[in-house]
Design a protein around this motif. Structure first.
Motif, PDB file in Angstrom:
ATOM      1  N   TYR A 107      41.139 -24.943  65.870  1.00  0.00           N
ATOM      2  CA  TYR A 107      40.879 -26.247  66.478  1.00  0.00           C
ATOM      3  C   TYR A 107      41.566 -27.337  65.672  1.00  0.00           C
ATOM      4  CZ  TYR A 107      37.145 -23.962  69.145  1.00  0.00           C
ATOM      5  OH  TYR A 107      36.449 -23.139  69.965  1.00  0.00           O
ATOM      6  N   ASN A 108      42.003 -28.402  66.368  1.00  0.00           N
ATOM      7  CA  ASN A 108      42.382 -29.633  65.686  1.00  0.00           C
ATOM      8  C   ASN A 108      41.110 -30.359  65.284  1.00  0.00           C
ATOM      9  OD1 ASN A 108      45.175 -29.287  65.979  1.00  0.00           O
ATOM     10  ND2 ASN A 108      45.097 -30.083  68.088  1.00  0.00           N
ATOM     11  N   TRP A 109      41.235 -31.326  64.345  1.00  0.00           N
ATOM     12  CA  TRP A 109      40.017 -31.902  63.797  1.00  0.00           C
ATOM     13  C   TRP A 109      39.306 -32.865  64.739  1.00  0.00           C
ATOM     14  CZ3 TRP A 109      41.588 -35.324  58.987  1.00  0.00           C
ATOM     15  CH2 TRP A 109      42.443 -36.360  59.411  1.00  0.00           C
ATOM     16  N   THR A 110      39.903 -33.207  65.877  1.00  0.00           N
ATOM     17  CA  THR A 110      39.203 -34.036  66.873  1.00  0.00           C
ATOM     18  C   THR A 110      39.008 -33.299  68.200  1.00  0.00           C
ATOM     19  OG1 THR A 110      41.313 -34.979  67.555  1.00  0.00           O
ATOM     20  CG2 THR A 110      40.042 -36.190  65.873  1.00  0.00           C
ATOM     21  N   ASP A 111      39.127 -31.984  68.197  1.00  0.00           N
ATOM     22  CA  ASP A 111      38.917 -31.203  69.429  1.00  0.00           C
ATOM     23  C   ASP A 111      37.429 -31.129  69.800  1.00  0.00           C
ATOM     24  OD1 ASP A 111      41.537 -30.689  69.853  1.00  0.00           O
ATOM     25  OD2 ASP A 111      41.498 -28.616  69.085  1.00  0.00           O
ATOM     26  N   SER A 112      37.187 -30.706  71.043  1.00  0.00           N
ATOM     27  CA  SER A 112      35.829 -30.327  71.474  1.00  0.00           C
ATOM     28  C   SER A 112      35.703 -28.816  71.386  1.00  0.00           C
ATOM     29  CB  SER A 112      35.561 -30.792  72.912  1.00  0.00           C
ATOM     30  OG  SER A 112      35.476 -32.195  72.982  1.00  0.00           O
ATOM     31  N   VAL A 113      34.628 -28.371  70.788  1.00  0.00           N
ATOM     32  CA  VAL A 113      34.371 -26.937  70.624  1.00  0.00           C
ATOM     33  C   VAL A 113      33.376 -26.499  71.699  1.00  0.00           C
ATOM     34  CG1 VAL A 113      33.531 -25.141  69.086  1.00  0.00           C
ATOM     35  CG2 VAL A 113      34.753 -27.135  68.145  1.00  0.00           C
ATOM     36  N   TYR A 114      33.773 -25.571  72.550  1.00  0.00           N
ATOM     37  CA  TYR A 114      32.893 -25.053  73.616  1.00  0.00           C
ATOM     38  C   TYR A 114      32.292 -23.713  73.172  1.00  0.00           C
ATOM     39  CZ  TYR A 114      34.980 -28.705  76.435  1.00  0.00           C
ATOM     40  OH  TYR A 114      35.385 -29.926  76.917  1.00  0.00           O
ATOM     41  N   GLY A 117      27.229 -24.722  75.204  1.00  0.00           N
ATOM     42  CA  GLY A 117      27.084 -25.979  74.473  1.00  0.00           C
ATOM     43  C   GLY A 117      28.457 -26.533  74.109  1.00  0.00           C
ATOM     44  N   GLU A 118      28.480 -27.785  73.672  1.00  0.00           N
ATOM     45  CA  GLU A 118      29.738 -28.454  73.344  1.00  0.00           C
ATOM     46  C   GLU A 118      29.538 -29.313  72.102  1.00  0.00           C
ATOM     47  OE1 GLU A 118      32.676 -31.901  75.212  1.00  0.00           O
ATOM     48  OE2 GLU A 118      31.204 -30.882  76.491  1.00  0.00           O
ATOM     49  N   VAL A 119      30.464 -29.208  71.148  1.00  0.00           N
ATOM     50  CA  VAL A 119      30.433 -30.030  69.934  1.00  0.00           C
ATOM     51  C   VAL A 119      31.775 -30.733  69.791  1.00  0.00           C
ATOM     52  CG1 VAL A 119      30.254 -30.006  67.422  1.00  0.00           C
ATOM     53  CG2 VAL A 119      28.794 -28.501  68.787  1.00  0.00           C
ATOM     54  N   ALA A 120      31.729 -32.058  69.609  1.00  0.00           N
ATOM     55  CA  ALA A 120      32.959 -32.837  69.444  1.00  0.00           C
ATOM     56  C   ALA A 120      33.234 -33.028  67.947  1.00  0.00           C
ATOM     57  CB  ALA A 120      32.827 -34.186  70.128  1.00  0.00           C
ATOM     58  N   LEU A 121      34.386 -32.548  67.490  1.00  0.00           N
ATOM     59  CA  LEU A 121      34.806 -32.767  66.101  1.00  0.00           C
ATOM     60  C   LEU A 121      35.374 -34.170  65.968  1.00  0.00           C
ATOM     61  CD1 LEU A 121      36.598 -29.342  65.423  1.00  0.00           C
ATOM     62  CD2 LEU A 121      34.200 -29.943  65.039  1.00  0.00           C
ATOM     63  N   GLN A 122      35.007 -34.884  64.889  1.00  0.00           N
ATOM     64  CA  GLN A 122      35.458 -36.275  64.741  1.00  0.00           C
ATOM     65  C   GLN A 122      36.389 -36.504  63.556  1.00  0.00           C
ATOM     66  OE1 GLN A 122      31.853 -38.503  64.270  1.00  0.00           O
ATOM     67  NE2 GLN A 122      31.629 -37.995  62.082  1.00  0.00           N
ATOM     68  N   GLY A 123      36.716 -35.438  62.827  1.00  0.00           N
ATOM     69  CA  GLY A 123      37.634 -35.619  61.700  1.00  0.00           C
ATOM     70  C   GLY A 123      36.988 -36.388  60.567  1.00  0.00           C
ATOM     71  N   PHE A 124      37.812 -36.904  59.620  1.00  0.00           N
ATOM     72  CA  PHE A 124      37.253 -37.669  58.524  1.00  0.00           C
ATOM     73  C   PHE A 124      38.350 -38.643  58.029  1.00  0.00           C
ATOM     74  CE2 PHE A 124      39.102 -33.817  56.817  1.00  0.00           C
ATOM     75  CZ  PHE A 124      39.867 -34.259  55.744  1.00  0.00           C
ATOM     76  N   ASP A 125      37.930 -39.702  57.328  1.00  0.00           N
ATOM     77  CA  ASP A 125      38.881 -40.670  56.801  1.00  0.00           C
ATOM     78  C   ASP A 125      39.701 -40.044  55.688  1.00  0.00           C
ATOM     79  OD1 ASP A 125      37.964 -42.577  58.542  1.00  0.00           O
ATOM     80  OD2 ASP A 125      36.474 -43.357  57.138  1.00  0.00           O
ATOM     81  N   HIS A 126      41.044 -40.273  55.718  1.00  0.00           N
ATOM     82  CA  HIS A 126      41.920 -39.672  54.708  1.00  0.00           C
ATOM     83  C   HIS A 126      42.536 -40.797  53.856  1.00  0.00           C
ATOM     84  CE1 HIS A 126      44.412 -36.517  53.023  1.00  0.00           C
ATOM     85  NE2 HIS A 126      45.467 -37.358  53.132  1.00  0.00           N
ATOM     86  N   THR A 127      42.374 -40.708  52.542  1.00  0.00           N
ATOM     87  CA  THR A 127      42.910 -41.733  51.634  1.00  0.00           C
ATOM     88  C   THR A 127      44.001 -41.116  50.787  1.00  0.00           C
ATOM     89  OG1 THR A 127      40.727 -42.791  51.523  1.00  0.00           O
ATOM     90  CG2 THR A 127      42.324 -43.339  49.796  1.00  0.00           C
ATOM     91  N   MET A 128      45.220 -41.791  50.832  1.00  0.00           N
ATOM     92  CA  MET A 128      46.346 -41.274  50.060  1.00  0.00           C
ATOM     93  C   MET A 128      46.134 -41.598  48.588  1.00  0.00           C
ATOM     94  SD  MET A 128      48.284 -39.753  52.178  1.00  0.00           S
ATOM     95  CE  MET A 128      49.778 -39.547  51.211  1.00  0.00           C
TER      96      MET A 128
END
Length: 424
Positions: free
Chosen positions: A350-357, A413-424
Motif C-alpha cells: 500500500y501507499n501511505w495514503t491508500d485505503s485498506v479493504y 471493513g475499510e481503513v484509510a491510511l493518512q501518512g505522517f509529517d516528514h521533516t528533512m
C-alpha cells in the motif's frame, strides 16, 4: 296467475301422495281434474367418528421430562372423540333421539376383547354426567352448518372411564364403537348404522432443521408423536421440558430453561389440528450455559465444534398396551460450528495514503440469517495495528466489520491510511 300453498307431508313412508286440482271450467268450458303424484320417502342416516385411530389416554405425570424425570410433566392425556351423524330426514338445528331425562339412543361403546361396555349415550334433549350405574349422556347433537342435516357432538375419553356400574381403562388394541338407530331408513323401516376406531400407541421421533449451528442462532425443533395428538379438532401445546440438552458443557438442561435458551413459541406447539407434529424455535446460547439454569452459578463455556444431543423420552411405544409399559430415549443430534476465520487484504503493498479493504470470512458469527450483522466485541476484538501502534487503544474498544449481506458470513471493513509529517 301462479298460486302457491304449503302443507306438512304426513307420516306415510313408502306410500304415494296424490294432489288433485279441480278446475271448474277449462279453456273449453268443461270441468276437469288435474293430478300430480309423489312418493313419500325417507333416507337412511349414518354415523362416523373423526379418526380411525385414537391415542391411548394417559394421566398426569405419565409423560416424562427429557431428563427422564417421572414428575414435572403435569399434562393429562384425555382423548377427545367427535361423533358425527348425517340424516337428511332431520331438518332441525339439533338432533335428538329422546326427551329430557331419558338417555339418547346413540351409543358409544368400548370393546375390550370379548367384553363390550357402553361408556356414553347421546341424543337426549339434555346432557348429564355419569352417576351410579348411569353412564355419561352427551346431550343433543348440534348441526355443523345450517341446512346441512349433519350433526356432531364430542366426547372426552379418560384413562379411567366410567362405564356405569364399573370403570374401564382403554388400552392399545381396544375398539371404540358408535351406533345410531335410524327409525326411518330409505325403505321406511328401522336400521342401525355403526362406525369404529381403535386405540393405539405409536413411537415418536425428534429432529432438528440443520446438522451444524452457529452459537446464538435458532434451532427448529420438531417432535412427531401421534400419542400427543389428543384432540383432532384443536391445536395443542406441550412444555419444552419434554426435551433435554446434553453436551460436554452441560450434560442435562431442559429446553424450557429461559436462563439458557430462548424459545418462540415458548411451548412445543402443534403445526395444525390433527397433525401430531409439534415444533418450537429455540435460540442457542451465544457462548455459555448456566448449569441448572442458575445465573448465580459459574457459567460454562460452549466450545466450538461441541456435539449436542437432544432427548425426548417416549413413554408410549408401538406394541405396548399402555403408557409407561416401556420407555425409549428418542434423540436428535447436531454440533456447534467450528469454521474458524479467514482474513484477507485487498493488496500486498500500500501507499501511505491508500485505503485498506479488509475481508473477514467467519461463518461462526453468522448468527442471524435474516439480517446483516457486525463483528468486533471487547471479548473478541478486531485490532488494526502498524509499527506506529494500535488503531483502538482502550481495553473496551474494537474495530467493527459489517456483513456484506444477509446470511453470507463475510464481513468487510475499510481503513484509510493518512501518512505522517516528514521533516528533512
Amino acid at each position: 296467475g301462479i298460486f302457491v300453498g304449503t302443507f306438512k307431508v304426513p307420516d306415510r313412508k313408502g306410500s304415494d301422495m296424490e294432489l288433485t286440482y279441480y278446475e271448474s271450467k277449462d279453456a273449453g268450458g268443461s270441468a276437469v281434474n288435474y293430478f300430480d303424484t309423489a312418493t313419500i320417502a325417507s333416507n337412511s342416516g349414518s354415523i362416523s367418528l373423526d379418526r380411525s385411530v385414537y391415542p391411548v389416554p394417559f394421566v398426569a405425570n405419565d409423560l416424562r421430562t427429557g431428563a427422564n424425570a417421572q414428575t414435572g410433566q403435569s399434562e393429562a392425556g384425555n382423548v377427545v372423540a367427535w361423533i358425527t351423524v348425517e340424516d337428511s330426514d332431520n331438518t332441525d338445528d339439533t338432533l335428538t333421539t329422546s326427551s329430557s331425562g331419558t338417555a339418547g339412543t346413540i351409543l358409544v361403546k368400548l370393546i375390550e376383547g370379548s367384553t363390550t361396555s357402553t361408556i356414553a349415550t347421546a341424543g337426549s334433549a339434555t346432557a348429564g354426567d355419569a352417576a351410579g350405574s348411569t353412564v355419561e349422556e352427551l346431550g343433543p347433537l348440534a348441526e355443523t352448518v345450517i341446512g346441512s342435516s349433519v350433526y356432531e357432538v364430542s366426547m372426552t375419553i379418560k384413562n379411567t372411564q366410567d362405564a356405569g356400574a364399573s370403570n374401564v381403562t382403554p388400552t392399545s388394541g381396544d375398539i371404540l364403537q358408535v351406533e345410531y338407530v335410524d327409525t326411518a331408513n330409505d325403505v321406511g323401516g328401522t336400521s342401525t348404522s355403526y362406525d369404529s376406531s381403535t386405540f393405539d400407541l405409536r413411537t415418536g421421533s425428534l429432529s432438528v432443521d440443520k446438522d451444524v449451528y452457529v452459537l446464538g442462532s435458532d434451532v427448529v425443533v420438531t417432535l412427531t408423536d401421534p400419542d400427543l395428538n389428543l384432540d383432532g379438532s384443536a391445536i395443542e401445546s406441550y412444555a419444552l421440558s419434554l426435551i433435554e440438552w446434553d453436551s460436554a458443557a452441560d450434560s442435562s438442561e431442559l429446553l424450557n430453561d429461559t436462563d439458557n435458551f430462548g424459545a418462540a413459541p415458548s411451548k412445543l406447539r402443534e403445526t395444525g389440528s390433527d397433525t401430531g407434529v409439534f415444533q418450537s424455535v429455540v435460540t442457542l446460547p451465544s457462548a455459555t450455559l448456566y448449569p441448572g439454569g442458575d445465573t448465580s452459578s459459574t457459567a460454562v463455556n460452549i466450545d466450538y465444534g461441541e456435539a449436542v444431543t437432544l432427548t425426548y423420552v417416549d413413554v408410549g411405544l408401538s406394541g405396548e398396551d399402555t403408557t409407561e409399559d416401556d420407555t425409549l430415549d428418542v434423540e436428535a443430534y447436531f454440533s456447534i460450528s467450528n469454521f474458524g476465520a479467514l482474513i484477507e487484504l485487498d493488496k500486498a503493498v500500500y501507499n501511505w495514503t491508500d485505503s485498506v479493504y479488509i475481508t473477514i470470512t467467519t461463518p461462526d458469527h453468522n448468527v442471524n440469517s435474516a439480517s446483516e450483522e457486525s463483528i468486533g466485541t471487547s471479548s473478541l476484538p478486531i485490532q488494526v495495528t502498524t509499527r506506529s501502534g494500535k488503531m483502538c487503544t482502550s481495553g473496551d474498544k474494537t474495530y467493527f466489520a459489517d456483513e456484506t449481506g444477509p446470511d453470507t458470513g463475510v464481513f468487510e471493513g475499510e481503513v484509510a491510511l493518512q501518512g505522517f509529517d516528514h521533516t528533512m
